[in-house]
Design an enzyme around this catalytic site. Structure first.
Site, short mmCIF file in Angstrom:
data_model
loop_
_atom_site.label_atom_id
_atom_site.label_comp_id
_atom_site.label_asym_id
_atom_site.label_seq_id
_atom_site.Cartn_x
_atom_site.Cartn_y
_atom_site.Cartn_z
N SER A 78 117.20 -42.96 29.09
CA SER A 78 116.15 -43.38 28.17
C SER A 78 114.77 -43.18 28.78
O SER A 78 114.50 -43.65 29.88
CB SER A 78 116.33 -44.86 27.79
N HIS B 143 111.67 -49.46 24.84
CA HIS B 143 112.77 -50.40 25.09
C HIS B 143 113.14 -50.49 26.57
O HIS B 143 113.84 -51.42 26.97
CB HIS B 143 113.98 -50.05 24.22
N ASP C 232 109.17 -46.13 19.75
CA ASP C 232 109.87 -46.37 21.01
C ASP C 232 109.20 -45.61 22.17
O ASP C 232 109.88 -45.04 23.02
CB ASP C 232 111.35 -45.97 20.91
#
Length: 478
Positions: free
Chosen positions: A222, A118, A148
């Protein structure tokens, strides 16, 4: 006149002295030894050069007519983005060119970088900035939205310092961990915490499992690594749970064992090939366990076997898978991860409970096939079934098309349910197709009524088809 010491005073004084000594002892015992501080500092100093900043550039997009800033529907981890916000900088992509900031780490000295899918999804350009501020344009080798994970490659001037992947199966709840990343764009930020839980399943995809940690993780973390105290990566920080969007001690990292498998697949050909068994599965609820005569609720209940799949002729509807290749299966969420990370063509052993007996079956793992199913509304030619509190109708071709049920499925379609009825309490919905009741096939409303009259156990086991997917439910009929 002599003065006597009060017995109420002497013990109190002694108690205060004792409390002071106890407090000092507790402070000494709970103080972190200097060598522990040094060990943590040494670890951070060693691994920090391997942690990178990932900058994803997005082209300008036109403002949507409805004025919404971003469409989360259908996006991997979309529900998490709704709750926690996008990676730093992704907030308003429609207003002009923008940049998103995330984290990553060096997997290989040749320049392979791991980050989250993402972070780089839909980016027109990806740049990796190293710990020493050198920047390189990165090639996206491949991505896997279902876990992911994204694999990048940069051509650096010299070999990079990589960090090893640890065995996430070996990490224990309560173990110390360290997260390093770029929260809110603040590079090389270090936070510490413990492993709060293992085996979390937080996404819609069945192939990712997560380590939960209370180490502070925020926007921009992230794709960054979660280290154990040996300096090994045990997870990739991917999501947080927070009403405010900031860290509240609920962070989630994709396990390193999944990362290792996906990265190797992406490095090979840029794509992920998953093992496939070919069954629909569900958890064993207490009600289902009672209806099936099972002692516990562990395992993955096989609700359907796909025609032409590796499982056809090996597994049966109603089997409860309790182990796969020696790994225990406690719930249905664990099986897809085990099967998906098994090499295609592998001869595997599946342990099942069938009619109360444990069996070990051999199956050759195939290549995963994606299937989609639609749902709609049924036709309304109905016949009442009072014992369940439902109205059912024959499964006409029109109804079959509208609710997305394959031609091979036979049964009756639920057209309405009475509030608080046994069927409603069991979770049945309008549009479900009742395929079996007890051990009897249900090919007509009359067959359902006959099966109800013949049913002697309570709760009763029912097999339904919902939008093309077979599901077992337990329904109270007394």
């Amino acid at each position: 006149m002599s003065i006597r010491k009060s017995p109420l005073i002497t013990p109190r004084s002694t108690s205060m002295v004792g409390a002071t000594a106890l407090s000092a002892a507790l402070l000494a015992a709970t103080a972190i030894p200097s060598h522990a501080d040094e060990a943590l500092a040494d670890l951070v100093e060693t691994v920090s050069p391997s942690v990178v900043t990932v900058i994803a550039s997005l082209d300008a997009k036109p403002m949507p007519a409805n004025g919404q800033e971003f469409d989360f529907e259908g996006q991997p981890f979309g529900e998490f983005f709704k709750r926690f916000g996008m990676p730093e900088g992704f907030g308003n992509p429609q207003h002009g060119p923008s940049q998103g900031l995330g984290s990553g780490f060096v997997l290989d000295e040749a320049g392979y970088i791991i980050t989250n899918n993402h972070v780089v999804d839909n980016a027109s350009k990806v740049t990796v900035r190293l710990n020493d501020d050198r920047s390189y344009e990165a090639e996206v080798i491949g991505t896997d939205p279902l876990t992911d994970i994204a694999l990048l490659k940069i051509e650096a001037d010299e070999p990079l310092q990589a960090v090893p992947l640890g065995d996430s199966n070996e990490i224990r709840v309560g173990e110390d961990v360290v997260a390093i990343g770029n929260p809110f764009g603040l590079s090389s930020t270090v936070t510490t915490g413990i492993v709060s839980a293992k085996g979390r399943n937080i996404s819609d995809g069945p192939y990712a499992e997560f380590i939960q940690t209370d180490a502070a993780i925020n926007k921009g973390n992230s794709g960054g690594p979660l280290f154990n105290m040996e300096g090994e990566v045990v997870g990739i920080n991917s999501a947080i749970y927070s009403p405010s969007g900031g860290s509240v001690g609920l962070g989630f990292a994709v396990t390193s064992n999944i990362v290792e498998h996906i990265a190797a697949d992406l490095r090979d050909d840029g794509q992920v090939s998953r093992g496939w068994l070919g069954v629909s599965i569900q958890n064993v609820s207490p009600e289902l366990a009672a209806a099936m005569g099972l002692e516990g609720t562990t395992g993955a209940l096989v609700s359907d076997v796909v025609s032409g799949s590796p499982a056809e002729g090996v597994l049966e509807q109603g089997d409860v898978i309790v182990a796969f290749d020696g790994d225990k299966v406690d719930s249905s969420s664990e099986l897809p991860v085990l099967v998906g990370t098994t090499a295609i063509g592998t001869d595997s052993k599946v342990t099942v409970l069938r009619n109360g007996q444990e069996k070990v079956l051999n199956v050759t793992i195939g290549k995963h096939q994606s299937e989609t199913a639609s749902a709609g509304q049924p036709a309304e030619d109905a016949l009442a079934g009072k014992s369940l509190g439902v109205t059912v109708a024959p499964l006409s071709e029109t109804a079959r098309t509208e609710i997305g049920v394959p031609e091979t499925v036979e049964g009756v379609v639920v057209t309405s349910l009475q509030p608080d009825s046994p069927a409603a309490k069991a979770g049945l919905r309008r549009g479900d197709v009742i395929v079996k009741f007890g051990n009897q096939d249900v090919q007509s409303p009359q067959a359902l009524k006959a099966a109800l009259e013949a049913q002697s156990t309570d709760p009763a086991l029912m097999l339904i088809n919902r939008g093309g997917n077979q599901i077992f439910v337990a329904v109270e009929i007394a």
